[in-house]
Every structure is written in C-alpha cells, then in structure tokens.
Write an enzyme that holds these catalytic residues in place. Structure first.
Site, PDB file in Angstrom:
ATOM      1  N   GLU A 278       0.817  -1.217   0.000  1.00  0.00           N
ATOM      2  CA  GLU A 278       0.000   0.000   0.000  1.00  0.00           C
ATOM      3  C   GLU A 278       0.851   1.267   0.000  1.00  0.00           C
ATOM      4  O   GLU A 278       0.519   2.248  -0.661  1.00  0.00           O
ATOM      5  CB  GLU A 278      -0.945  -0.008   1.210  1.00  0.00           C
ATOM      6  CG  GLU A 278      -1.927  -1.160   1.235  1.00  0.00           C
ATOM      7  CD  GLU A 278      -2.816  -1.213   0.000  1.00  0.00           C
ATOM      8  OE1 GLU A 278      -3.026  -0.163  -0.640  1.00  0.00           O
ATOM      9  OE2 GLU A 278      -3.293  -2.308  -0.342  1.00  0.00           O
ATOM     10  N   ASP A 361       3.197  -4.369  -5.830  1.00  0.00           N
ATOM     11  CA  ASP A 361       3.668  -5.662  -5.313  1.00  0.00           C
ATOM     12  C   ASP A 361       5.193  -5.697  -5.265  1.00  0.00           C
ATOM     13  O   ASP A 361       5.789  -6.111  -4.263  1.00  0.00           O
ATOM     14  CB  ASP A 361       3.167  -6.799  -6.205  1.00  0.00           C
ATOM     15  CG  ASP A 361       1.687  -7.088  -6.035  1.00  0.00           C
ATOM     16  OD1 ASP A 361       1.083  -6.583  -5.058  1.00  0.00           O
ATOM     17  OD2 ASP A 361       1.129  -7.820  -6.874  1.00  0.00           O
TER      18      ASP A 361
END
Length: 438
Positions: A278, A361
């Site tokens: 995030e 990611d």
C-alpha cells in the site's frame, strides 16, 4: 491489497481468527526452485474451496455485460416512453432557468434509474455475494448502505450533469473539452474529500491505538516519506471478511487505513507485506497517474458522445420528445453511449489498474522483505479471486494480478534476494475457506 474502481479500504494486526498458514522450513536449498515453491503455495487451495473461488470469479465475468445491457434497456425505455421528456417538462414547471430544469431532470432520471435497476442490484451485490459467503450484512443493513449510496449519487450525479449541460449550452461544438475539465475537477475533489466525508458513512474509523504495531507502521511509512500522522482502523468485518488496507486521500487528507479483517486473519509478517504494497501506491504516485489516465479516457469518451449522441437525436429525437443534445431530456441518450463505451474500455482500465498493483507488489516485496508472508496473503485473497487463470483471461478480466502471478513474483524475489533461500511447505487452507461464517 487493492484500490480498487475506485474508495477507501484498510489494514490492522493482532490476534488471528484464521492464523497464518503454518510453514515448515526445510534445509537450505542449493538451487531454490521457483516453480516448485510457487506450486506448493498454490496447492494450499484445493477441493470445494477452490471450486467455489473459481465459480464466483468466473461468474463475475458476465456481470459488467449484463449490467450494461440492463442500463441500456432502461435508458431506451425512458426515451421510448418519453419519460425523460416528462422529467424535463416537470422541471420547466418549477423554473424556467436552464440549470434548474437540468437539475430536476437529472435528479428524476437518476432516481428512476436506481429504482428500476434495484432488482439487478439486489441480485448482483447482495444475493450473489451472500450465496458465496462474501457478505456479512443482513438485507436490511445492506439496504441501508444502498440508501446512503443513492443519496450521495443523487447529489453528486445531479451536480455533474448540471455542469455538463451548462457546458453543452455554452459551447455546443466543443463542450466535451470543458466537460473533461469538469470530470477532472470532480475526480480531484472526490479523492480529496472521500476519506473524510464519504467513507465514515459506511464504517467507523478510529485512530489506531499507540503500540508496537502502530510504531512499526509509522517507521515503515517514514522510511518512504509517506505522511503517517493519521493511521485509522475501521470495521470492515461488518460488511465482509475481506482483508485490505490503503493509503487514501491527497494533500491534507492523506491517511493510512487498516481494516479489522487484516488484524484478525493475518500474522505480523503478512501485515508488513500488505503495508509495503500500500505504501508503494503512494510512493509511486499511482493516484495522480490514474487521475491523468482516466481524465484522458473521459475526454475520449465525451468526444465520441459528442459525435454519436447528436446523430441519434437527429434520427429518433422527435419520437423521444428530445430536441437536441442541450435538452436535458437527452440524458438517457448520453448515458447509453457512456455505458457502452465504458464496457468496451474495461480491458484497458483493468490493465492499467493491474499494472499499478503489480508495481506496488514489487515495491512491497522490496520494502517488507517478506516473500512468504506476501504469498500467504495472496492465497487468502483467493476467497473472491480466481487463483490460476489463463494468460488471456487474466489480461481481460483481472484488475489485480492473479494469486498465481503474485506468488510467483514473491518466490522469484525470494530466490533473487534471500541468501540460502529455504523452501517452505505451507499448510492447506481450510475447506470452509470462502464460506459464509454464521
């Protein structure tokens, strides 16, 4: 691990309802096998749980098509039955001001559309979710949230349509240029204000208590210059068991939000992996890039509408009671065009979001350095996302990387960055995985 089309979703840590998979490490491997390591993780989801996950996600491939078809049929009915013209006439009786007539027409159009699509909404967003164990709300609770969404949509949707019709009246040939600016302004305001005014309408947000977990998150955020003055926990478990987190807002409204499902279903290492992902969205500037992309897409869409809608009105407008595009009664014509164009653009928008998620990611793996925890979280997301799609299938229908793609990335990272990487043998996910928890 998401955006997510769009709102605000979060992350937390602590006791686990479903503890992280037990992972027994073997002896160091002289040559870490990425394929085998990936397969060991993917095989933790088997049997009915995997079949249920695949069936849920594959069924969702058709939802946008059916939803668009229903919306187009309803808009056509509003035109064919001259209801949109009637909405405009009612507005004219209230006021002769063009903006007031547009406001009344837009409000009635949005309200009628919401009522007429309610059966489809109930099926697609409540019955279907509940049948797959992905909805914790009662029907009354869900309906209450729908009422809140409707009120918000009526206010914002009416404002957008009033502004667009003002642009059409003022610049009949180049209105789509100003219309693009209007869309951009509303998108910016939504990003700015949604964390403060919209999200709390659906969930209770509380500052995360002081403690080791908060300190760890703050330290992680500070490493990458992410503002961490506000870290919130919210009760997403009242809606579903999905785990998530995000960095939302822009400028003064930036905050880190963590949902209670992540706390209850994840280990500290998994939370760190999610947090790294995030933070990656913020550090990599995905919010600003997405705004730019969707503004360009909106410009293209409005440009096409400006060419097709007048032609449709010239051909059928008399039977619909619609004079021209500046007539607010033309709003269903505009929405038919936008609905179809939006459906056609879905693979493109999915790909943009999927690229963002893949970049986040990679960032998260570098930031958290927890490849096995990252793989574990990817598997937990499989209760609502097919774990091993085909390449074309993933490209067309996935707005996030599939679980298989994410696990493979994590195992490749592990091979490349962890000295003497060890193979782990994760425990199978429970067979009740994805079922509704009564």
């Amino acid at each position: 691990m998401m955006h997510g089309k769009r709102a605000v979703i979060m992350l937390v840590a602590g006791l686990a309802i479903l503890s992280g998979p037990a992972m027994a490490a073997s002896a160091p491997q002289s040559g870490f096998d990425v394929d085998l390591a990936t397969r060991l993780w993917l095989d933790t989801l088997q049997g009915p749980a995997r079949a249920r996950s695949d069936a849920y996600f594959e069924g969702g491939y058709w939802l946008p098509l059916w939803g668009t078809l229903i919306a187009v049929l309803i808009d056509w009915a509003l035109l064919h039955l001259r209801l949109s013209a009637r909405f405009r006439d009612w507005g004219s009786r209230i006021s002769q001001r063009p903006s007031a007539i547009a406001a009344v027409t837009a409000l009635l159009y949005l309200l009628a559309g919401s009522v007429l699509t309610l059966p489809w909404t109930i099926y697609s967003q409540f019955i279907r979710e509940r049948s797959y164990g992905l909805m914790n709300l009662s029907f009354g609770g869900w309906l209450g949230e729908q009422a809140i969404s409707l009120a918000f949509s009526l206010v914002v949707g009416t404002a957008v349509l009033v502004a667009l019709y003002a642009a059409i009246r003022r610049f009949p040939r180049r209105w789509w240029v100003l219309g693009t600016g209007i869309v951009a302004v509303f998108a910016f305001v939504a990003l700015l204000l949604a964390p403060i005014y919209l999200s709390p309408l659906f969930n209770t947000y509380r500052e995360m208590p002081q403690g080791p977990l908060r300190d760890h998150i703050v330290a992680m955020a500070n490493r990458f210059d992410v503002p961490a003055k506000h870290i919130y926990v919210f009760d997403a478990s009242k809606q579903s068991d999905r785990i998530s987190a995000n960095v939302s807002g822009i400028g003064p409204t930036i905050r880190i939000s963590l949902n209670d499902n992540l706390l209850n279903r994840s280990t500290p290492e998994e939370i760190e992996a999610v947090m790294g992902h995030e933070l990656g969205h913020y550090v990599l500037g995905h919010a600003w890039r997405n705004i730019a992309f969707f503004v360009v897409l909106a410009a293209l869409c409005l440009f096409v509408v400006a060419r097709i809608a007048p032609w449709l009105i010239a051909r059928y407008g008399q039977s619909w009671g619609v004079q021209d595009l500046s007539d607010p009664a033309s709003v269903p014509v505009m929405m038919i065009c936008i609905s179809i164009l939006s459906l056609l653009a879905t693979p493109l928008t999915n790909s943009l979001i999927r690229i963002d998620e893949s970049e986040a990611d990679a960032f998260g793996l570098d930031a958290a350095r927890e490849p096995d925890a990252f793989a574990s979280v990817a598997m937990k997301l499989a209760d609502y996302r097919k774990i091993e799609p085909g390449h074309v299938e993933e490209m067309l229908f996935f707005d996030h990387p599939s679980g298989a793609t994410r696990v493979r990335m994590a195992m490749q990272w592990k091979k490349d960055h962890v000295p003497d990487a060890r193979m782990v043998h994760p425990a199978p996910l429970p067979q009740h995985f994805g079922e509704h928890r009564k």
